[in-house]
Design an enzyme around this catalytic site. Structure first.
Site, PDB file in Angstrom:
ATOM      1  CG  HIS A  27      -2.014  -1.034   1.112  1.00  0.00           C
ATOM      2  ND1 HIS A  27      -3.015  -1.128   2.045  1.00  0.00           N
ATOM      3  CD2 HIS A  27      -2.266  -1.990   0.184  1.00  0.00           C
ATOM      4  CE1 HIS A  27      -3.842  -2.103   1.698  1.00  0.00           C
ATOM      5  NE2 HIS A  27      -3.403  -2.650   0.578  1.00  0.00           N
ATOM      6  CD  GLU A  75      -2.248   3.973   3.120  1.00  0.00           C
ATOM      7  OE1 GLU A  75      -3.444   4.041   3.459  1.00  0.00           O
ATOM      8  OE2 GLU A  75      -1.846   3.230   2.191  1.00  0.00           O
ATOM      9  CB  CYS A  99      -6.254  -1.232   5.018  1.00  0.00           C
ATOM     10  SG  CYS A  99      -4.504  -1.703   5.093  1.00  0.00           S
ATOM     11  CB  CYS A 133      -2.026   1.239   6.194  1.00  0.00           C
ATOM     12  SG  CYS A 133      -1.510   0.542   4.613  1.00  0.00           S
TER      13      CYS A 133
END
Length: 148
Positions: A77, A79, A105, A108
């Site tokens: 991801h 992040e 999410c 993260c």
């Protein structure tokens, strides 16, 4: 709305265009004192073939619902990539703000909490209420961009 918030959110949207994900383009910028510390976008780890290059999304192929089974994906991801980049370069993220095109999410969120980031400003929602709960419990502000 603060002009700096707009500037950083605009940058996240530009960085999202670098994504190698077929399903969703996400960009992240980590900032401290109006200075960009790191950036990230969602895509396969270095040396791993991307979904674009493979010509298919593994999550689509396996019919995986958004917000579930994040581990079944070639991409990291945005992040995660921004936090990993900071670790790789020896940059502390304590008291930083993370701007992101999408709400983090739960995976993260855990990384954000443990990295010392104090605030997340995101534009689009994501179907993961547990991440909101964790951020709230840990004292990380989670702010939707339109609510600034």
């Amino acid at each position: 709305m603060d002009k700096w918030n707009k500037r950083f959110m605009d940058i996240t949207e530009h960085i999202a265009t670098w994504s190698s994900c077929i399903r969703r383009h996400v960009g992240a910028v980590i900032v401290k004192d109006k200075r960009i510390m790191t950036t990230g976008y969602n895509g396969a780890p270095a040396g791993v073939e991307t979904c674009k290059d493979r010509g298919e999304c593994l999550r689509n192929k396996l019919n995986i619902q958004s917000g579930t089974h994040a581990e079944l994906c070639y991409a990291a991801h945005a992040e995660q990539n921004a936090i990993i980049q900071a670790a790789k370069e020896g940059i502390s993220l304590k008291d930083c703000v993370l701007y992101c095109t999408h709400q983090p999410c739960v995976v993260c969120a855990k990384m954000i909490i443990n990295s010392g980031i104090k605030e997340v400003i995101y534009k689009e929602g994501y179907p993961d209420d547990f991440s909101k709960k964790l951020c709230e419990e840990a004292g990380v502000k989670l702010i939707k961009y339109e609510d600034l």
